[in-house]
Scaffold this active site. Structure first.
Site, mmCIF file in Angstrom:
data_model
loop_
_atom_site.group_PDB
_atom_site.id
_atom_site.type_symbol
_atom_site.label_atom_id
_atom_site.label_comp_id
_atom_site.label_asym_id
_atom_site.label_seq_id
_atom_site.Cartn_x
_atom_site.Cartn_y
_atom_site.Cartn_z
ATOM 1 C CB CYS A 58 -28.564 -39.815 -17.423
ATOM 2 S SG CYS A 58 -27.285 -40.851 -18.170
ATOM 3 C CD GLU A 62 -26.410 -33.256 -15.223
ATOM 4 O OE1 GLU A 62 -27.161 -32.256 -15.118
ATOM 5 O OE2 GLU A 62 -25.755 -33.518 -16.254
#
EC number: 3.4.19.3
Length: 180
Positions: free
Chosen positions: A120, A56
């Site tokens: 998350c 990410e």
């Protein structure tokens, strides 16, 4: 699995399981940064939608509407009141992805700019905010779908070592620029 494998000798690895709870994240992430003052924190989360190991690039501050495991959701629907909308990791995820993919570990590694606006993403943003970008987040698929624990452990080991290498080289450039 990563604890079993470890990292290179000059790295102290600390592994924590963080509950899927907004308020715990808001308390625990700053406390862990304060306790360890780490060079880097790498968060790992399971995504039922993931079929690859996903790096990410950034965390988002707003848009948190889903209830956590305590049936709680922040009233403001954000991580940090008044914080920037998005914070990028200072780790060059494209470089990490290319390097790890070149190792041919039989695990596919991809890049994402959206960690999902749930715990998350909330955890990632909180850590990025706390660390001024010295955090990373890796989404992994559920065990066996398609990777084994050993495959994921080896992939995480390689990813973290590459992240540390990229970080060390970017620090050298920053230090070099400040000396002139």
């Amino acid at each position: 699995e990563l604890e079993k494998l470890g990292l290179r000798d000059d790295v102290d690895l600390h592994v924590y399981e963080i509950p899927v709870e907004y308020q715990t994240v808001q308390r625990l992430i700053p406390a862990l940064w304060k306790k360890h003052s780490p060079q880097l924190v790498v968060h790992v989360g399971v995504s039922g939608m993931a079929t690859t190991v996903t790096l990410e690039k950034c965390g988002h501050n707003v848009g948190y509407k889903g209830l956590d495991n305590c049936r709680f959701c922040p009233g403001s629907q954000c991580c940090v009141e008044g914080g920037p909308e998005c914070i990028d990791s200072i780790i060059d995820m494209d470089t990490v992805c290319k390097r790890v993919s070149a190792l041919e570990l039989d695990v596919t590694v991809t890049i994402s700019k959206d960690a999902g606006r749930y715990l998350c993403d909330f955890t990632y943003y909180t850590s990025l905010y706390q660390s001024r970008g010295r955090s990373a987040f890796v989404h992994v698929p559920p065990l066996g779908k398609p990777y084994t624990a050993e495959q994921l452990g080896r992939a995480l080991q390689a990813i973290i070592e590459e992240m540390l290498d990229v970080l060390e080289h970017s620090d050298e450039k920053i230090n070099c620029q400040h000396e002139h």
